[in-house]
Design a protein around this motif. Structure first.
Motif: not given
Length: 173
Positions: A77-84, A87-89, A100-104, A128-132
């Protein structure tokens, strides 16, 4: 020991493997190390991925409690650092409405500006767009536009020399 990682160490590791997997402890220090190292990790010639263990566990604790087979599954289940980082943001701002959306969007734009390769940056922007968007094409499209605007704002604010470039850009020019 990823908290003290250097570009030279990554270069050396890259000579011996195609992928480097970092396993961070499941505490705030481990998560912070994963977030802090992006600029160093971008210098690697090998693919860099990561796994963050459950809260309060280090690799030894996890293997003793769950066994090596579960650790292998965790590595899948490893991911890239950018993906991580993305996700945290988004996790931090998901319930904060428009602000919150603007800050993200601002924070994700800052992360994406650290990605050196233009093609990878575009892939991460779409991710990022798909994640949000969470399955909503309208939300994903809106977030993509906002992140692009933030990236353009950062480029204008820092000047054209600050824009991430591919390594061979100057030689090709």
């Amino acid at each position: 020991l990823g908290t003290a990682l250097t570009a030279e160490q990554l270069k050396l590791l890259g000579r011996y493997c195609d992928e480097i997997v970092f396993v961070y402890d499941g505490d705030s220090a481990g998560a912070q190390a994963a977030l802090r190292n992006l600029e160093v990790l971008e210098t690697a010639t090998a693919l860099v991925t990561l796994v963050v263990l459950p809260e309060g566990m280090d690799p030894d604790d996890f293997i003793r409690a769950h066994g090596p087979d579960q650790f292998e599954k965790l590595l899948e289940s490893r991911i890239t650092p950018v993906d991580y980082q993305m996700q945290m943001i988004f996790q931090a701002h998901v319930d904060q409405g428009a602000e919150g959306r603007a800050r993200a969007a601002r924070e994700v734009a800052e992360v994406l500006m650290k990605v050196r390769d233009d093609t990878r940056r575009l892939v991460y922007l779409n991710r990022a767009a798909d994640l949000w968007g969470r399955g909503s094409p309208q939300h994903a499209s809106a977030m993509e536009r906002v992140i692009r605007m933030e990236m353009n704002r950062l480029i204008r604010a820092q000047g054209p020399w600050a824009r991430p470039r591919q390594r061979d850009h100057i030689a090709d020019t």
